[in-house]
Enzyme design. Structure first.
Site, PDB file in Angstrom:
ATOM      1  N   GLU A  55       0.789  -1.241   0.000  1.00  0.00           N
ATOM      2  CA  GLU A  55       0.000   0.000   0.000  1.00  0.00           C
ATOM      3  C   GLU A  55       0.818   1.286   0.000  1.00  0.00           C
ATOM      4  OE1 GLU A  55      -2.994   0.044   3.031  1.00  0.00           O
ATOM      5  OE2 GLU A  55      -4.041  -1.682   2.190  1.00  0.00           O
ATOM      6  N   GLU A  81      -5.306  -8.574   0.952  1.00  0.00           N
ATOM      7  CA  GLU A  81      -5.938  -8.262   2.242  1.00  0.00           C
ATOM      8  C   GLU A  81      -7.420  -7.985   2.025  1.00  0.00           C
ATOM      9  OE1 GLU A  81      -4.297  -4.962   4.517  1.00  0.00           O
ATOM     10  OE2 GLU A  81      -2.249  -5.652   4.156  1.00  0.00           O
TER      11      GLU A  81
END
Ligand code: GAL
Length: 436
Positions: free
Chosen positions: A160, A341
């Site tokens: 991320e 995720e």
């Protein structure tokens, strides 16, 4: 047709969030270890956290009990490289043992190199703001490839970038807690180069053919209806650059397609692209919700109504995101998809019967997987699903209140309790997703 027989049913964690042992066996400080004070709820820190460092074998045993086929974890850069060019063998030993333990239990390790805890020795020369970090990261990737790639096949370079850049350098809510939006282009370039050099290095020193990806996130938009216009609107929102480094294509277009959006052109040269754009094996992404539904009059009108289902993070629950995002990403990037995720925080506690009942999470997982299954049935290749998180952990600036785990952790004692959702996930895995 549904989930492939080799589908990677897994769960994820990150070193800083679960390990603890923050100065043990030679580990040095990272930015989250050193700079958290004054920035985290109740000034909590991850010095001990879920103490996974000392509970590793027990945790792998619990993963086995749940029936996981894969476990995504990150390496702590400050645990294994304690200064420029200095390798900490004891730090590597921990990951060697973890990998061995996983393989012994039939669990595929998925290794992330960077999940946010930048070493202080790098921060001190400017960290992501200094191009020197690129070769330091490549060196780190080489050390990990040499140590683990005889047994580890799956690697994820960076987790991320959207969040650690916006959080760390724009809003100042994640380490290093700065507000310097003027550095956005510079940092983005260094992160992309670091990714590219890491991929090159992993391939060069890998002891077997490796499967390499990234784990970005970014706003996903889902259509409000099913008309071609609705779908087009949602795609436009998903692939818009409006949120700059917080968007999907800021990263994925240069990294995967070698196409640099105009806004990045002042920072990224054609020579840079040759490093940044390396062949990848899958499009990994972290996804928790679609932030906005799309209305015909534009992507920025959120469909927020009183009583909208939300998680303990206050995030809307929008399971169809796991149908649309894999479709959109596959269509644009033509790579198999991996959900690196997906999960929810809940108000979990040990109940009077000694168990942790979390029906909201059971429902969340089921509904998201049903949507993922639909995408697979419509032809999207999906390699795996990594639930976030295997266990409760340090949720960055939110500290310990927000519990995402399949495994409950009592932070006072280190005791673990499998939540109802862990048993529900076990059943799903047992039927390879045929019964969700
Ligand atoms: C992601 C992050 C994880 C975890 C999760 C839940 O952004 O990669 O580390 O914190 O969100 O908030």
């Amino acid at each position: 047709m549904g989930f492939d027989e080799n589908f990677l049913w897994g769960a994820a964690s990150a070193a800083h969030q679960v390990e603890g042992a923050y100065l043990e066996d030679g580990k040095v400080l990272g930015i989250w270890d050193a700079l958290y004070e004054g920035h985290v709820v109740r000034n909590e820190n991850a010095h001990v956290s879920a103490d996974h460092y000392h509970h590793m074998k027990e945790d792998v045993m619990l993963m086995k009990k749940i029936g996981l086929k894969s476990y995504r974890f990150s390496i702590s850069w400050p645990r294994v490289i304690t200064n420029r060019g200095v390798v900490n063998q004891k730090g590597l030993d921990f990951y060697n043992q973890l990998v061995d333990e996983l393989l012994k239990n039939g669990i595929e390790p998925l290794v992330t190199l960077y999940h946010w805890n930048l070493p202080m020795w790098s921060y001190q020369y400017g960290g992501w703001k200094n191009e020197e970090i690129v070769e330091d990261f490549a060196f780190y990737a080489k050390v990990i490839a040499e140590a683990l790639s005889d047994r580890v096949r799956y690697f994820i370079t960076i987790n991320e970038p959207q969040v650690f850049i916006a959080g760390g350098y724009v809003y100042g809510i994640h380490a290093p807690f700065e507000q310097c939006p003027e550095s956005e282009l510079l940092i983005s370039r260094n992160v992309m180069l670091a990714h590219g050099r890491a991929v090159q290095t992993l391939r060069q020193y890998g002891k077997q053919p490796l499967l390499i990806g990234m784990a970005p996130t970014g706003s996903g938009f889902t259509p409000i209806g099913n008309t071609p216009e609705d779908i087009e609107q949602a795609k436009m929102g998903t692939f818009s650059l409006e949120t700059r480094s917080n968007s999907n294509i800021w990263w994925a277009d240069p990294i995967i397609l070698g196409v640099v959006p105009d806004v990045l052109k002042p920072a990224i040269s054609e020579e840079d692209v040759k490093i940044i754009c390396q062949p990848l094996d899958f499009y990994g992404f972290n996804v928790y919700n679609s932030q906005n539904y799309v209305r015909p009059n534009g992507p920025n009108q959120p469909d927020i109504y009183p009583g909208l289902p939300r998680t303990a993070m206050d995030w809307p629950i929008t399971p169809e995101v796991l149908y649309w995002m894999p479709k959109f990403f596959y269509e644009r990037y033509k790579l198999p998809v991996m959900i690196t995720e997906n999960g929810m925080a809940n108000l979990d506690f040990v109940m009077a019967d000694g168990e942790v009942h979390d029906p909201q999470r059971v429902d969340y997982v089921k509904r998201h997987l049903q949507n993922l299954k639909k995408a697979i049935e419509e032809g999207v290749p999906v390699l795996g699903y990594q639930y976030w998180s295997i266990m409760d952990n340090f949720e960055w600036a939110e500290g310990f209140d927000k519990r995402f785990g399949l495994i409950y952790v009592d932070y006072r004692t280190g005791e673990r309790v499998l939540k109802d959702s862990a048993y529900a996930y076990k059943k799903i895995i047992e039927t390879n997703g045929n019964e969700i």
